[in-house]
Design an enzyme around this catalytic site. Structure first.
Site, PDB file in Angstrom:
ATOM      1  N   ASP A  10      16.292 -22.559  52.817  1.00 47.77           N
ATOM      2  CA  ASP A  10      15.036 -22.895  53.477  1.00 47.77           C
ATOM      3  C   ASP A  10      15.022 -24.342  53.986  1.00 47.77           C
ATOM      4  O   ASP A  10      15.540 -25.236  53.315  1.00 47.77           O
ATOM      5  CB  ASP A  10      13.923 -22.704  52.435  1.00 47.77           C
ATOM      6  CG  ASP A  10      12.561 -22.657  53.048  1.00 47.77           C
ATOM      7  OD1 ASP A  10      12.292 -21.721  53.808  1.00 47.77           O
ATOM      8  OD2 ASP A  10      11.746 -23.564  52.764  1.00 47.77           O
ATOM      9  N   GLU A  43      32.826 -22.782  43.573  1.00 46.13           N
ATOM     10  CA  GLU A  43      33.190 -22.627  42.151  1.00 46.13           C
ATOM     11  C   GLU A  43      33.140 -21.153  41.753  1.00 46.13           C
ATOM     12  O   GLU A  43      33.723 -20.743  40.763  1.00 46.13           O
ATOM     13  CB  GLU A  43      32.195 -23.388  41.249  1.00 46.13           C
ATOM     14  CG  GLU A  43      32.245 -24.889  41.365  1.00 46.13           C
ATOM     15  CD  GLU A  43      31.030 -25.557  40.683  1.00 46.13           C
ATOM     16  OE1 GLU A  43      30.376 -24.922  39.826  1.00 46.13           O
ATOM     17  OE2 GLU A  43      30.738 -26.714  41.040  1.00 46.13           O
TER      18      GLU A  43
HETATM   19  C1  GLC Z   1      10.636 -22.001  56.036  1.00 53.07           C
HETATM   20  C2  GLC Z   1      10.257 -20.591  55.663  1.00 53.07           C
HETATM   21  C3  GLC Z   1       8.774 -20.459  55.760  1.00 53.07           C
HETATM   22  C4  GLC Z   1       8.137 -21.405  54.776  1.00 53.07           C
HETATM   23  C5  GLC Z   1       8.612 -22.833  55.017  1.00 53.07           C
HETATM   24  C6  GLC Z   1       8.283 -23.726  53.861  1.00 53.07           C
HETATM   25  O1  GLC Z   1      10.418 -22.270  57.357  1.00 53.07           O
HETATM   26  O2  GLC Z   1      10.939 -19.678  56.462  1.00 53.07           O
HETATM   27  O3  GLC Z   1       8.329 -19.150  55.535  1.00 53.07           O
HETATM   28  O4  GLC Z   1       6.748 -21.346  54.898  1.00 53.07           O
HETATM   29  O5  GLC Z   1       9.993 -22.910  55.198  1.00 53.07           O
HETATM   30  O6  GLC Z   1       9.055 -23.396  52.746  1.00 53.07           O
END
Ligand code: GLC
Length: 533
Positions: A194, A250
Site C-alpha cells: 500500500d 529469505e
Molecule cells: C491505498 C489503498 C486505499 C487506502 C489508502 C490508504 O491507496 O489502495 O484503499 O485507502 O491506500 O491506506
C-alpha cells in the site's frame, strides 16, 4: 534465464468485505473466501491478492491496521487465515496479502504510546513536529494533525486517523519487517504494498515547492498548487524497496507488488537495478484511465515495453477497490469489456483483475453524504459532476458493492437483512450463475482466455512485437517463446475490418463473426482473435 512464477501469473483481487459472507452478518469474511476458492481456481487465476483483513477499527476498511499479525474478528480468525493459505496452496495457487507499511491506525497501541508524551519508548515511532510545514496529504489539506496530549503535530500521508510510521527509526523498520516475516513464515506468497511511494519523507522537513497544477494525475501526483518533492518517491524509498526484497528473499521466490505513482522512470526505480533486485512488480496506474482505442493501447504497450523489458514485467490493471470499474469506462458495453480483457490476458504482463470485473459488475451510484468511505467526505466542496467529467469515482463505496453470485436476495452474497453496502440492482441480470450458463458471456470468455494463457508459454513469458500495416483502430501483436508464436488481433472499432495476414490458425475468437476466409481476416466490430503461427 528462468522466468519467476510471479512474472507469469494472473492475479485476482478480492476485497474481503464484499466477496462472500459465510456467517450472514452482512460482511464478507475469510471462511467466505474459502468457500469460493474453487470458483476462482475454476476461472483459471493462479494468484489471489486479498485486501487487508487484519485487526483494525475499519475507519478505512482495513487500510488502518491496529495489529499486523492478527485478524479482525468480523473477517474470521488466525486459523481461518492459515487455512486459507493452506487451501490455496492445495489447489496449486498462490496467495498474496496486503501490507500497509506506510501508516497504522490511530488506534494502534504503538501510536497511543507514541502520542502519550515526548519521551516514551515509542516517542519517535511516528513523525512528530512542533509546527506544521506546507506538506499536503494525498486527500487534500494539510497532513499535519495536532495531538493535544503530546502538544505536537503528527504527519499522516492519507487520512488523519492513519498516522505515518517513522522508517528513519531502525526499531520501526525492524518491527515492520518482522511482521512481514511473520506472514512469510506462515507460507504467504508475497504482498501488495500500500502507498509504498510515501514510506519516506524528507528528513529536514523542507517545504514542498509551488506548482500551478491543480489536479494530481497518475504520472504526477503533485496538485492543489503543491509539488510532492519532499513527501513522495524519495531516494530512501527506492532503497527501502531493495531491503524489502531481501526480507522476502529469505523465504524464497516471493511476489512484491508496489502501489506507487509518479513518472514511469520513477516507478522503475522501485524495481531496483538491471537485475530487478527491488520489488518484483509495480502498478502503473496510467491505464486505469484508459481510452478504448487501438492507438491508446499501442502507445501504452510501447511505453511499457520500453520501461519494463525483461527481466522486468509490467502489470496490466484496469480496476481496483479505489477506482471506477473498467466497464463503466466502456459505457457498460460487454463487447468492449471482452476485447479489453482479451488484451489484458494476452499482452506481455501480469494481469490483475478486480473481483466482479469478470462478470462486468458496474459501479453503483450512491449518495455522497451517506458514504461509508471516509474519502468523499473530504471532497464535499467539489460538486459530483466535476468528478464525473473527469471520469473519477470519489466515493469508493460505489466500486465495493457485494459480489453478485446469483439472482437471489442479496445476489447470493449473504442472507443478512442488511449487507454492509447495498447490492447493485442489476444483480438479477449480472451475476455468476447467469453468466456461467451463457456460452458467450464475459465470464466464459475470461475463463477461456485464462485457459489459453495457461497452455501457451508464449502468452505467459514470450516476447512481444507489435504487428504493422493493420487497418485503422485495429491492434495486433505477436508473442514468441522458444520457437512458438501466438498472434493476437483486436478491433477497437465498431465496424467490421477485413485485411490480409500471414497464414496462422485461429485458436480463439471473440465472436462467431471473427474468422479467416481464404487469405483474409474478418474481424467483427469489437472483434478479436488469437492465432497460432
Ligand atoms: C491505498 C489503498 C486505499 C487506502 C489508502 C490508504 O491507496 O489502495 O484503499 O485507502 O491506500 O491506506
Amino acid at each position: 534465464m528462468i522466468t519467476p512464477w510471479y512474472h507469469k501469473t494472473a492475479i485476482y483481487q478480492i476485497y474481503p468485505r464484499s466477496f462472500f459472507d459465510s456467517n450472514n452478518d452482512g460482511i464478507g469474511d475469510l471462511p467466505g473466501i474459502l468457500q469460493k476458492l474453487d470458483y476462482i481456481h475454476g476461472l483459471g487465476f493462479e494468484t489471489i491478492w486479498i485486501s487487508p483483513f487484519f485487526s483494525s477499527p475499519q475507519a478505512d476498511f482495513g487500510y488502518d491496521i491496529s495489529d499486523y499479525t492478527d485478524v479482525a474478528p468480523e473477517y474470521g480468525t488466525m486459523r481461518d487465515a492459515l487455512r486459507l493459505i493452506e487451501e490455496v496452496h492445495k489447489r496449486g495457487m498462490r496467495i498474496v496479502f496486503d501490507m500497509v507499511m506506510n501508516h497504522t491506525s490511530k488506534e494502534h497501541p504503538w501510536f497511543k504510546e507514541s502520542r502519550s508524551s515526548r519521551d516514551n519508548p515509542k516517542a519517535d515511532w511516528y513523525i512528530w513536529r512542533d509546527r506544521p510545514n506546507n506538506w499536503q496529504s494525498l486527500t487534500i489539506g494539510s497532513g499535519w494533525h495536532y495531538s493535544a496530549e503530546r502538544g505536537q503535530y503528527y504527519w499522516a500521508s492519507f487520512l488523519p486517523f492513519q498516522p505515518d510510521l517513522n522508517y528513519r527509526n531502525p526499531e520501526v523498520k525492524k518491527t515492520m519487517f518482522d511482521a512481514v516475516r511473520f506472514w512469510l513464515g506462515k507460507g504467504v506468497d508475497g504482498f501488495r504494498l500500500d502507498i509504498f511511494n510515501a514510506i519516506y519523507k524528507d528528513a529536514q522537513f523542507r517545504d514542498n515547492p509551488f506548482t500551478f497544477k491543480l489536479l494530481p494525475s497518475e504520472a504526477d501526483p503533485s496538485g492543489f498548487f503543491r509539488q510532492t518533492k519532499y513527501t513522495l518517491n524519495l531516494p530512501e524509498s527506492f532503497e527501502f524497496a531493495r531491503e524489502f526484497r531481501q526480507v522476502c528473499d529469505e523465504f524464497g521466490e516471493k511476489l512484491s507488488l508496489g502501489e506507487v505513482s509518479g513518472e514511469r522512470d520513477t516507478l522503475r526505480k522501485y524495481l531496483g537495478g538491471t537485475e530487478n533486485d527491488g520489488l518484483t512488480l509495480v502498478f502503473d496506474f496510467e491505464m486505469l484511465n484508459f481510452k478504448f482505442t487501438a492507438g491508446y493501447f499501442r502507445r501504452i504497450i510501447l511505453d511499457l515495453e520500453a520501461a519494463y523489458p525483461a527481466p522486468f514485467m509490467p502489470v496490466y490493471v484496469f480496476s481496483n477497490h479505489d477506482r471506477r470499474r473498467s466497464i463503466n469506462r466502456l459505457g457498460e458495453d460487454v463487447r468492449k469489456a471482452k476485447l479489453l480483457h482479451l488484451l489484458q490476458l494476452t499482452v506481455r504482463g501480469v494481469p490483475c483483475m478486480y473481483y466482479g470485473e469478470e462478470i462486468g459488475m458496474t459501479n453503483l451510484s450512491l449518495p455522497r453524504d451517506t458514504a461509508l468511505d471516509p474519502v468523499p467526505h473530504k471532497f464535499k466542496f467539489i460538486p459530483r459532476f466535476v468528478f464525473d467529467l473527469l471520469g473519477l469515482t470519489i466515493n469508493r463505496d460505489e466500486v465495493r458493492t457485494p459480489m453478485q453470485w446469483d439472482g437471489t436476495r442479496n445476489a447470493g452474497f449473504s442472507s443478512a437483512q442488511k449487507t454492509w453496502l447495498p447490492v447493485h440492482e442489476n444483480s438479477p441480470d449480472i451475476n455468476v450463475e447467469n453468466e456461467n450458463g451463457k456460452e458467450d458471456s464475459l465470464l466464459n470468455t475470461i475463463r477461456a482466455l485464462l485457459k489459453i494463457r495457461k497452455l501457451e508459454n508464449s502468452l505467459q513469458e514470450g516476447s512481444l512485437e507489435l504487428t504493422g500495416n493493420l487497418p485503422d483502430n485495429v491492434l495486433g501483436y505477436s508473442r514468441k517463446f522458444e520457437g512458438e508464436k501466438i498472434i493476437v488481433l483486436l478491433n477497437f472499432g465498431k465496424h467490421e475490418k477485413v485485411f490480409q495476414l500471414e497464414h496462422a490458425d485461429p485458436i480463439f475468437k471473440l465472436s462467431k463473426m471473427d474468422e479467416i476466409r481464404g487469405t483474409l481476416v474478418h474481424l467483427n466490430g469489437y472483434g478479436g482473435m488469437i492465432l497460432k503461427g
